[in-house]
Design a protein around this motif. Structure first.
Motif, PDB file in Angstrom:
ATOM      1  N   THR A 388     -24.648  75.571  65.394  1.00 45.82           N
ATOM      2  CA  THR A 388     -26.104  75.302  65.683  1.00 45.82           C
ATOM      3  C   THR A 388     -26.248  73.515  65.678  1.00 45.82           C
ATOM      4  O   THR A 388     -25.353  72.767  65.049  1.00 45.82           O
ATOM      5  N   ILE A 389     -26.993  73.048  66.586  1.00 44.88           N
ATOM      6  CA  ILE A 389     -27.350  71.860  66.991  1.00 44.88           C
ATOM      7  C   ILE A 389     -28.610  71.244  66.266  1.00 44.88           C
ATOM      8  O   ILE A 389     -29.485  71.806  66.976  1.00 44.88           O
ATOM      9  N   TYR A 390     -28.653  70.157  65.644  1.00 41.62           N
ATOM     10  CA  TYR A 390     -30.106  69.718  65.541  1.00 41.62           C
ATOM     11  C   TYR A 390     -30.264  68.348  66.103  1.00 41.62           C
ATOM     12  O   TYR A 390     -31.176  67.964  66.845  1.00 41.62           O
ATOM     13  N   ARG A 391     -29.444  67.381  65.945  1.00 39.46           N
ATOM     14  CA  ARG A 391     -29.270  66.246  66.584  1.00 39.46           C
ATOM     15  C   ARG A 391     -27.872  65.698  67.105  1.00 39.46           C
ATOM     16  O   ARG A 391     -26.902  65.945  66.075  1.00 39.46           O
ATOM     17  N   VAL A 392     -27.574  65.308  68.183  1.00 43.26           N
ATOM     18  CA  VAL A 392     -26.430  64.781  68.740  1.00 43.26           C
ATOM     19  C   VAL A 392     -26.095  63.356  69.314  1.00 43.26           C
ATOM     20  O   VAL A 392     -27.455  62.979  69.373  1.00 43.26           O
ATOM     21  N   ALA A 393     -25.001  62.727  69.299  1.00 40.63           N
ATOM     22  CA  ALA A 393     -24.841  61.392  69.742  1.00 40.63           C
ATOM     23  C   ALA A 393     -25.505  61.589  71.296  1.00 40.63           C
ATOM     24  O   ALA A 393     -25.383  62.465  71.854  1.00 40.63           O
ATOM     25  N   VAL A 414     -24.695  78.415  71.511  1.00 41.88           N
ATOM     26  CA  VAL A 414     -25.291  77.096  70.895  1.00 41.88           C
ATOM     27  C   VAL A 414     -26.617  77.187  70.538  1.00 41.88           C
ATOM     28  O   VAL A 414     -27.486  77.755  71.578  1.00 41.88           O
ATOM     29  N   LEU A 415     -27.068  77.343  69.277  1.00 38.37           N
ATOM     30  CA  LEU A 415     -28.360  77.202  68.711  1.00 38.37           C
ATOM     31  C   LEU A 415     -28.913  76.052  68.695  1.00 38.37           C
ATOM     32  O   LEU A 415     -28.607  74.945  67.877  1.00 38.37           O
ATOM     33  N   ILE A 442     -29.719  79.145  72.798  1.00 38.92           N
ATOM     34  CA  ILE A 442     -30.839  79.667  72.116  1.00 38.92           C
ATOM     35  C   ILE A 442     -31.728  78.307  71.829  1.00 38.92           C
ATOM     36  O   ILE A 442     -31.294  77.252  71.126  1.00 38.92           O
ATOM     37  N   HIS A 443     -32.940  78.159  72.306  1.00 38.56           N
ATOM     38  CA  HIS A 443     -33.775  77.243  71.963  1.00 38.56           C
ATOM     39  C   HIS A 443     -34.722  77.270  70.822  1.00 38.56           C
ATOM     40  O   HIS A 443     -35.851  77.384  70.948  1.00 38.56           O
ATOM     41  N   ILE A 507     -29.720  84.944  62.954  1.00 37.19           N
ATOM     42  CA  ILE A 507     -30.784  83.808  63.502  1.00 37.19           C
ATOM     43  C   ILE A 507     -30.630  83.902  65.004  1.00 37.19           C
ATOM     44  O   ILE A 507     -31.620  83.281  65.601  1.00 37.19           O
ATOM     45  N   THR A 508     -29.858  84.747  65.516  1.00 42.01           N
ATOM     46  CA  THR A 508     -29.829  84.387  66.994  1.00 42.01           C
ATOM     47  C   THR A 508     -30.261  85.988  67.493  1.00 42.01           C
ATOM     48  O   THR A 508     -30.492  86.156  68.759  1.00 42.01           O
TER      49      THR A 508
END
Length: 707
Positions: A388-393, A414-415, A442-443, A507-508
């Motif tokens: 799960t990704i919320y913010r990345v560099a 990747v969510l 998944i967006h 969640i997916t």
């Protein structure tokens, strides 16, 4: 009959103090006062002080866009809103904006009286074009003619031209001119917006000094070149902030393109209603009346700024290469406690397979996690990666590794939460890149934000499959891992792996697990699970058994969670809360919360870890994860908290709480009225948790006791 303003204010103040809750927005103002107090710390050099001034300005920008913007959503559309303070929309607007005016006044007063006078002794200055030497003025004017002038576009507002759409948070000149029409003298208003891709300061290098010349000073000195043969009455610098709050409504139309919906919402930030106007003192009265009418604002929304408008420009100075040795150097991360042993094993999978590992950032580097993901991308035995990704560099090693994994034929899910506020465009771009590489992307999940931080790596090892799990309080972002305090947990224990696999399926897809062994999840049951743990402490206290609760979060706002803490306090449970920012709970009120203490830690690192500790009659239950105690966290986000069962990891997490409670350098104590005081150390030995964690020993975590 009119009400005496002082009597009205007394009534409002009395209503606020009567409430058992602190207003979320008024509490946030107290937080930004604490950030500003960091700038006032006399032990900091001038560049550090400027850094914190810039942070307060950035915080204010977001607050106006989101929280003040949200308030105006109610006011503009005639919807009722009752704040925790007990105030309705209009009186709350007046109270909030009055306190914002006081905060900004405090910010600029300190800058002008205490920081700016130190510039010369630190070999730099912020100077207007009038203060330059003749040669320097010539150089600045040439810069204007060659670079700036071609970029500027005057925009007139009159009967023949529509009112221009001024951009959010950009500097702009309001230019009032005079002209004669039908024998009458009329005012005209034009705007000259300063392009956002111009540096804020024109830099001049003297032998012993750097001079930073604000771009607005250079433009103002040459403004006549944009209005030839026109009578200019006044030229005033201004800046507007627009409502940037939006809510994505849940849609049952499965054909709706979710990405396009996000993009449409992003555009509203450029056209949203004006919630703040920053302007130079003594601005043209006719212009101010015209703008106030056009934007439907009043004196509460107008902030007269006596120095630089928009202190975020200070980052150009703070981050300048000429001053890189003036800022404190970052400490070198130490080896995690749970990895401290003589190990020559090169295979990173074998290292994590042997034990549970707790990473405490920034004291421990994020490098072990990055190496695990990068190894997984290349390892032929890795079958799948889920994250799960919320913010990345901006240049993320994590998304680069996921891209590589997909290219290598691995199943990558990747969510990607594209609704992460102000990071939407970067997230959309990165998600598209991963999708093009073959990742299953998944967006987000409808109206819910996916805020949980989870990674699952599936690896074939001989005749069995091992699942490597990482769960965290922080984002998968190597940049912020050096600035935010966060905890990350890596394990191969099958119960965690089962829980995380089930959670990913939930969640997916359409899976609906009945229970998790080691996870508390939102929006399904996290609030009720946490309240059950609070109630158990209350039961223990009533039965004469040992009890205690410690919670470390960014924000505490959920009223049901607060009510449970109030009842536990009344039952005799000692409760210690470490809340960096917003705290809507009112501590130390007689008969309500006498057993509750609240402290905030604000210092060189941004406190970001979330930990929930319950004494449990001497057998502590300790959870870590991504969730704050907020309505949005419990009801409108996909969140998770994970239980620590490994004794060493649990003890270290308890030590994080212990050190945070012992800190007396970065600490502010919350009072019953919602204000904060910085305690006097006096003869007490200073204990700076942001330094002590670098010295953490195994003996320290063995001996930790919290109650």
């Amino acid at each position: 009959m009119t009400t005496n303003p002082s009597v009205y204010k007394d009534r409002v103040d009395a209503l606020i103090q009567k409430s058992v809750y602190i207003s979320r927005d008024l509490s946030w103002l107290q937080f930004n006062h604490r950030v500003l107090d960091q700038a006032k710390n006399k032990k900091r050099n001038v560049l550090e002080q400027l850094k914190f001034i810039a942070i307060t300005a950035s915080n204010l920008d977001e607050f106006f866009m989101v929280r003040v913007g949200s308030l105006y959503n109610y006011i503009d559309y005639d919807k009722q809103r009752l704040d925790y303070s007990g105030l309705r929309e209009d009186p709350f607007r007046a109270t909030l904006l009055e306190q914002l005016q006081e905060l900004v006044q405090d910010q600029y007063s300190f800058y002008l009286s205490d920081i700016a006078p130190k510039f010369p002794e630190n070999n730099f200055s912020i100077s207007n074009i009038e203060d330059l030497t003749e040669n320097e003025r010539t150089s600045a004017n040439e810069y204007f003619l060659k670079t700036v002038f071609p970029m500027l576009t005057p925009m007139v507002s009159d009967a023949y031209h529509t009112f221009p759409m001024l951009m959010n948070k950009l500097l702009c000149f309001g230019v009032v001119t005079k002209e004669i029409e039908d024998g009458k003298e009329n005012n005209k208003l034009s705007f000259v917006q300063i392009p956002q891709n111009l540096p804020r300061f024109y830099e001049i290098f003297r032998e012993d000094e750097m001079v930073f010349v604000p771009i607005e000073s250079i433009i103002k000195a040459n403004i006549d070149k944009l209005f030839r043969n026109v009578s200019i009455t006044s030229v005033n610098l201004l800046r507007i902030t627009r409502n940037g709050d939006y809510t994505l409504e849940e849609s049952e139309d499965l054909e709706t393109d979710f990405i396009d919906e996000i993009k449409r919402k992003l555009k509203t930030r450029k056209t949203g209603r004006v919630v703040r106007l920053e302007v130079e003192p003594n601005a043209n009265k006719w212009m101010m009346q015209y703008l106030s009418s056009k934007w439907d604002i009043d004196g509460y929304n107008v902030f007269e700024v006596p120095a630089l408008i928009d202190f975020t420009c200070i980052w150009q100075i703070v981050n300048h290469s000429a001053f890189k040795y003036h800022m404190p150097s970052s400490k070198k991360p130490v080896t995690p406690i749970t990895l401290r042993f003589d190990d020559t094993e090169d295979n990173i999978f074998n290292i994590f397979k042997e034990r549970d590992v707790l990473l405490h950032h920034p004291y421990n580097s994020i490098e072990p996690l990055l190496k695990l993901i990068e190894a997984a991308a290349e390892d032929p035995n890795v079958l799948a990666i889920k994250i799960t990704i919320y913010r990345v560099a901006k240049d993320s090693r994590i998304t680069n590794a996921l891209y590589k994994a997909a290219e290598n034929g691995k199943h990558v899910s990747v969510l990607f939460e594209i609704k992460a506020r102000f990071d939407e465009e970067n997230n959309i771009r990165e998600a598209k890149r991963l999708q093009d590489a073959g990742c299953f992307v998944i967006h987000g999940i409808g109206y819910l934000k996916t805020h949980t931080k989870m990674l699952l790596i599936v690896r074939k090892e001989g005749d069995k499959v091992t699942r490597y799990v990482h769960m965290s309080s922080g984002n998968y972002n190597e940049d912020t891992s050096r600035l935010y305090t966060d905890i990350g947990f890596i394990t191969t224990k099958e119960i965690y792996a089962h829980d995380v696999s089930e959670f990913f399926n939930a969640i997916t897809g359409h899976s609906n697990p009945q229970k998790y062994d080691y996870l508390l999840t939102a929006p399904i049951s996290m609030r009720t699970d946490l309240i059950s743990l609070i109630r158990q402490e209350a039961k223990n206290a009533k039965a004469g058994l040992p009890s205690g609760i410690i919670v470390k979060v960014n924000s505490l706002q959920d009223d049901k969670f607060i009510d449970a803490l109030y009842k536990a306090s009344q039952a005799g449970v000692p409760i210690k809360l470490i809340v960096r920012g917003i705290c809507c709970l009112r501590p130390s009120r007689k008969g309500l919360s006498e057993n509750i203490e609240v402290k905030s830690i604000v210092g060189n690192y941004l406190e970001h870890s979330r930990i929930f500790y319950f004494h449990n009659n001497g057998d502590p239950k300790v959870y870590g994860g991504s969730a704050d105690a907020m309505v949005r966290s419990f009801d409108r986000r996909i969140e998770s908290l994970f239980l620590f069962v490994d004794e060493k990891c649990k003890k270290e997490t308890m030590t994080i709480l212990d050190y945070s409670l012992r800190d007396n350098v970065n600490t502010y104590i919350m009072q019953e009225d919602g204000t904060y005081i910085k305690p006097e150390i006096n003869n007490e030995k200073p204990f700076d948790a942001h330094k002590e964690f670098y010295k953490l020993s195994e003996d320290a975590i063995k001996d930790v006791t919290l109650f």
